[in-house]
Enzyme design. Sequence first.
Site, PDB file in Angstrom:
ATOM      1  N   THR A 152      16.986  23.601  38.663  1.00 36.49           N
ATOM      2  CA  THR A 152      16.907  24.750  37.748  1.00 36.49           C
ATOM      3  C   THR A 152      15.493  24.768  37.157  1.00 36.49           C
ATOM      4  OG1 THR A 152      19.237  24.853  37.201  1.00 36.49           O
ATOM      5  CG2 THR A 152      17.727  25.408  35.402  1.00 36.49           C
ATOM      6  N   GLY A 159      26.974  28.968  33.589  1.00 41.06           N
ATOM      7  CA  GLY A 159      26.574  27.677  33.032  1.00 41.06           C
ATOM      8  C   GLY A 159      25.897  27.840  31.679  1.00 41.06           C
ATOM      9  N   ASP A 160      25.133  26.823  31.299  1.00 42.02           N
ATOM     10  CA  ASP A 160      24.455  26.829  30.000  1.00 42.02           C
ATOM     11  C   ASP A 160      23.207  27.702  29.982  1.00 42.02           C
ATOM     12  OD1 ASP A 160      23.564  24.765  31.895  1.00 42.02           O
ATOM     13  OD2 ASP A 160      21.973  24.445  30.426  1.00 42.02           O
ATOM     14  N   ARG A 165      31.626  31.791  37.565  1.00 39.66           N
ATOM     15  CA  ARG A 165      31.271  30.659  36.691  1.00 39.66           C
ATOM     16  C   ARG A 165      29.897  30.918  36.041  1.00 39.66           C
ATOM     17  NH1 ARG A 165      26.729  26.891  36.344  1.00 39.66           N
ATOM     18  NH2 ARG A 165      27.499  24.932  35.512  1.00 39.66           N
ATOM     19  N   GLY A 202      25.928  22.184  33.283  1.00 41.68           N
ATOM     20  CA  GLY A 202      26.118  23.229  32.276  1.00 41.68           C
ATOM     21  C   GLY A 202      27.399  23.091  31.484  1.00 41.68           C
ATOM     22  N   THR A 209      18.364  21.556  31.105  1.00 39.80           N
ATOM     23  CA  THR A 209      18.853  21.576  32.486  1.00 39.80           C
ATOM     24  C   THR A 209      19.835  20.426  32.679  1.00 39.80           C
ATOM     25  OG1 THR A 209      18.190  21.132  34.777  1.00 39.80           O
ATOM     26  CG2 THR A 209      16.704  20.354  33.087  1.00 39.80           C
ATOM     27  N   GLY A 210      20.748  20.597  33.603  1.00 44.25           N
ATOM     28  CA  GLY A 210      21.741  19.555  33.846  1.00 44.25           C
ATOM     29  C   GLY A 210      23.097  20.194  34.058  1.00 44.25           C
TER      30      GLY A 210
HETATM   31  N1  ASP Z   1      22.317  23.853  33.937  1.00 47.81           N
HETATM   32  C1  ASP Z   1      22.503  24.536  35.192  1.00 47.81           C
HETATM   33  C2  ASP Z   1      23.932  25.061  35.262  1.00 47.81           C
HETATM   34  O1  ASP Z   1      24.833  24.348  34.913  1.00 47.81           O
HETATM   35  C3  ASP Z   1      22.234  23.707  36.386  1.00 47.81           C
HETATM   36  C4  ASP Z   1      21.029  22.796  36.330  1.00 47.81           C
HETATM   37  O2  ASP Z   1      20.322  22.738  35.339  1.00 47.81           O
HETATM   38  O3  ASP Z   1      20.786  22.110  37.333  1.00 47.81           O
HETATM   39  O4  ASP Z   1      24.130  26.162  35.716  1.00 47.81           O
END
Ligand code: ASP
Length: 293
Positions: free
Chosen positions: A164, A194-195, A192, A218, A215-216
């Site tokens: 991301t 995410g964050d 879906r 979500g 990032t990570g």
């Molecule tokens: N945070 C993002 C999500 O969950 C994915 C990512 O940061 O790799 O959509």
Amino acid sequence: MPVPIVIVHGGAGAVEEARRPLHAAGCAKAAELGRAALERGERAIEAALIACEALENDPLFNAGHGACLNAEGALELDASVMDGEHLELGAVACLPPFRNPIRVADAVRRDRVHTMYACAGAARFAIEHGFEPVDPSELITDAARERLARFRAGDAERGWAGSTVGAVALDASGHVAAATSTGGTVGKRPGRVGDTPLAGAGTWADDLRGGCSATGVGEQIMRFGLARRACDLLHEVSAETAAQRAIDELERRVGGRGGLILIDREGHAAFARNTESMSWAIARLGEDTRWGF
Ligand code: ASP
């Protein structure tokens, strides 16, 4: 007056070691484009957008061109941008293929009627504001197809693509902005979100504190409100400590995994992660670009 600065990330995750320098180089290029904008006297919001857009255009990253695919092999793109001067926000969720979702998010911010559009309504908003939808084949890469195939075969880490993108900038007037864009997670169920498009979770900017792009995973980040928490900590501790403490709390409170980039109102930049890798770059006016993974 603070010295203008841009920090970007290319996603928390576990990029293969051999490919990490490539990701860091992509981040460095994006951060430098953002810095060039600040050098021309652009506001922080434009610098963050330019850096984020460059990362969306780079097929290495999971945003725009190169974004990961959902369970049905389709693109559903999430992005948000926040201007810390007046806490202005624009976001899109589950946007069908458009080249630069972060620019659509910014059009939402500038339009000021709503702060977030999703799915077909987001596409309609984009078209009405002059953006052209693109054929999915223009944004889908072989790597994204392979990742989905691996996910379906059950041998990819469940659902997490990594890569991301995000950018945070501070300009000479002390304005802060943050932008984040993603394809989300590989093989996610249709619909879906995410964050990334959620203020306080994936993106936050407030001139009184600083700016953050997260990032990570979500599902965990949004329960914890990672980006806002990191910015709030700037009231008490240094940027470096705030970044690390927010990630530690994410892990402790919700078992979360991820990373973040952060700039405080004086222009101190920091990053932290509890994943194997997260490419990043920092470009400050008058200094050499720093980057790593
Ligand atoms: N945070 C993002 C999500 O969950 C994915 C990512 O940061 O790799 O959509």
